[in-house]
Design a protein around this motif. Structure first.
Motif, mmCIF file in Angstrom:
data_model
loop_
_atom_site.group_PDB
_atom_site.id
_atom_site.type_symbol
_atom_site.label_atom_id
_atom_site.label_comp_id
_atom_site.label_asym_id
_atom_site.label_seq_id
_atom_site.Cartn_x
_atom_site.Cartn_y
_atom_site.Cartn_z
ATOM 1 N N UNK A 180 7.360 -6.191 -8.111
ATOM 2 C CA UNK A 180 6.350 -5.374 -7.436
ATOM 3 C C UNK A 180 6.316 -3.968 -8.002
ATOM 4 N N UNK A 181 7.487 -3.412 -8.363
ATOM 5 C CA UNK A 181 7.513 -2.075 -8.966
ATOM 6 C C UNK A 181 6.790 -2.089 -10.309
ATOM 7 N N UNK A 182 7.001 -3.156 -11.080
ATOM 8 C CA UNK A 182 6.348 -3.280 -12.384
ATOM 9 C C UNK A 182 4.832 -3.353 -12.214
ATOM 10 N N UNK A 192 0.833 -1.201 0.000
ATOM 11 C CA UNK A 192 0.000 0.000 0.000
ATOM 12 C C UNK A 192 0.872 1.257 0.000
ATOM 13 N N UNK A 193 1.947 1.241 0.773
ATOM 14 C CA UNK A 193 2.850 2.394 0.859
ATOM 15 C C UNK A 193 3.854 2.427 -0.288
ATOM 16 N N UNK A 194 3.764 1.484 -1.195
ATOM 17 C CA UNK A 194 4.647 1.348 -2.346
ATOM 18 C C UNK A 194 6.102 1.190 -1.935
ATOM 19 N N UNK A 195 6.311 0.505 -0.828
ATOM 20 C CA UNK A 195 7.651 0.158 -0.348
ATOM 21 C C UNK A 195 7.940 -1.261 -0.851
ATOM 22 N N UNK A 240 8.753 -7.213 -1.012
ATOM 23 C CA UNK A 240 9.411 -8.399 -1.580
ATOM 24 C C UNK A 240 10.050 -9.247 -0.489
ATOM 25 N N UNK A 241 10.582 -8.609 0.551
ATOM 26 C CA UNK A 241 11.185 -9.353 1.666
ATOM 27 C C UNK A 241 10.133 -10.078 2.501
ATOM 28 N N UNK A 242 8.951 -9.507 2.621
ATOM 29 C CA UNK A 242 7.908 -10.067 3.475
ATOM 30 C C UNK A 242 7.053 -11.132 2.790
ATOM 31 N N UNK A 243 7.115 -11.183 1.467
ATOM 32 C CA UNK A 243 6.299 -12.141 0.724
ATOM 33 C C UNK A 243 6.995 -13.486 0.705
ATOM 34 N N UNK A 257 3.071 -1.834 -10.019
ATOM 35 C CA UNK A 257 2.603 -0.454 -9.842
ATOM 36 C C UNK A 257 2.596 0.282 -11.181
ATOM 37 N N UNK A 258 3.599 0.016 -12.018
ATOM 38 C CA UNK A 258 3.655 0.655 -13.330
ATOM 39 C C UNK A 258 2.490 0.215 -14.214
ATOM 40 N N UNK A 259 1.956 -0.982 -13.958
ATOM 41 C CA UNK A 259 0.814 -1.485 -14.721
ATOM 42 C C UNK A 259 -0.511 -0.916 -14.203
ATOM 43 N N UNK A 260 -0.434 -0.035 -13.218
ATOM 44 C CA UNK A 260 -1.636 0.625 -12.723
ATOM 45 C C UNK A 260 -2.294 -0.058 -11.539
ATOM 46 N N UNK A 261 -1.609 -1.020 -10.929
ATOM 47 C CA UNK A 261 -2.185 -1.700 -9.774
ATOM 48 C C UNK A 261 -1.834 -0.901 -8.531
#
Length: 159
Positions: free
Chosen positions: A72-74, A46-49, A54-57, A76-80
Motif C-alpha cells: 500500500x505504501x508503494x 485515504x488517510x494514508x494509514x 493492510x489489516x482491514x483488507x 502511494x509512491x506511484x502517485x495513487x
C-alpha cells in the motif's frame, strides 16, 4: 458427578458452535456491518494509514511481493491518492451480501477523477477486491493511477 460435568461441557461446546455460526451468518447477511468495514478500509487508505488498511483488507492468496503494508505504501509512491469515497454499499446476490459498489475519487494529474468501483467481499466479510472501473470514453489502462490501484486492490489492472 462426572456425567454432569460431561453434559455441561457438551452444552457449552454446542452453545459456542451456535454462537460462532450466528456470527458468521450475521456477517454475510448484515450489509451495514459489511459497509462499515469497507468504509473503514477506504478511510485508512485515504488517510494514508497503510498499516491499518493492510489489516482491514481481505487478503486472500498472494497479491503482493513482500509485506502487505509495503504494497500500500508503494501504491502511494506511484502517485495513487484516494481523495474521497461515497455511496459504499453491499448488495445482496446469490444468497449473501458478497458484492457491492462504491464511488471513488482519485487524484489524477493533480485533478480529481471520480470512478465507479465494484467490490467483492471475502473471509470475515472484509473487502477482498475493489476494482475501479475506467470511465467511459477512456481506454482501459490509460490512467496509470487507476491501473496501479487495480493491480493491488483488484488483482487485475485491466478494468
Amino acid at each position: 458427578m462426572n456425567q454432569l460435568l460431561l453434559k455441561s461441557v457438551g452444552y457449552l461446546g454446542l452453545l459456542l458452535c451456535i454462537m460462532f455460526l450466528l456470527y458468521k451468518v450475521t456477517l454475510f447477511w448484515n450489509p451495514i456491518g459489511i459497509q462499515k468495514q469497507t468504509v473503514s478500509f477506504l478511510k485508512a487508505v485515504q488517510e494514508q494509514n497503510y498499516d491499518r488498511a493492510a489489516d482491514l483488507f481481505g487478503w486472500e492468496g498472494q497479491k503482493t511481493n513482500g509485506s502487505k503494508e509495503n504494497a500500500w505504501k508503494k501504491l502511494a509512491e506511484e502517485g495513487v491518492r484516494l481523495l474521497s469515497f461515497s455511496n459504499v454499499r453491499a448488495e445482496y446476490d446469490d444468497g449473501c451480501y458478497c458484492t457491492g459498489h462504491a464511488d471513488l475519487v482519485f487524484e489524477v494529474n493533480e485533478s480529481p477523477m471520480q470512478v465507479r468501483a465494484v467490490i467483492t467481499y471475502g473471509v470475515g466479510a472484509r473487502p477482498k477486491q475493489i476494482c475501479a472501473i475506467t470511465p467511459s470514453g477512456m481506454q482501459g489502462g490509460s490512467i496509470s493511477q487507476i491501473e496501479a490501484w487495480n493491480s493491488l486492490a483488484c488483482g487485475n489492472s485491466s478494468f
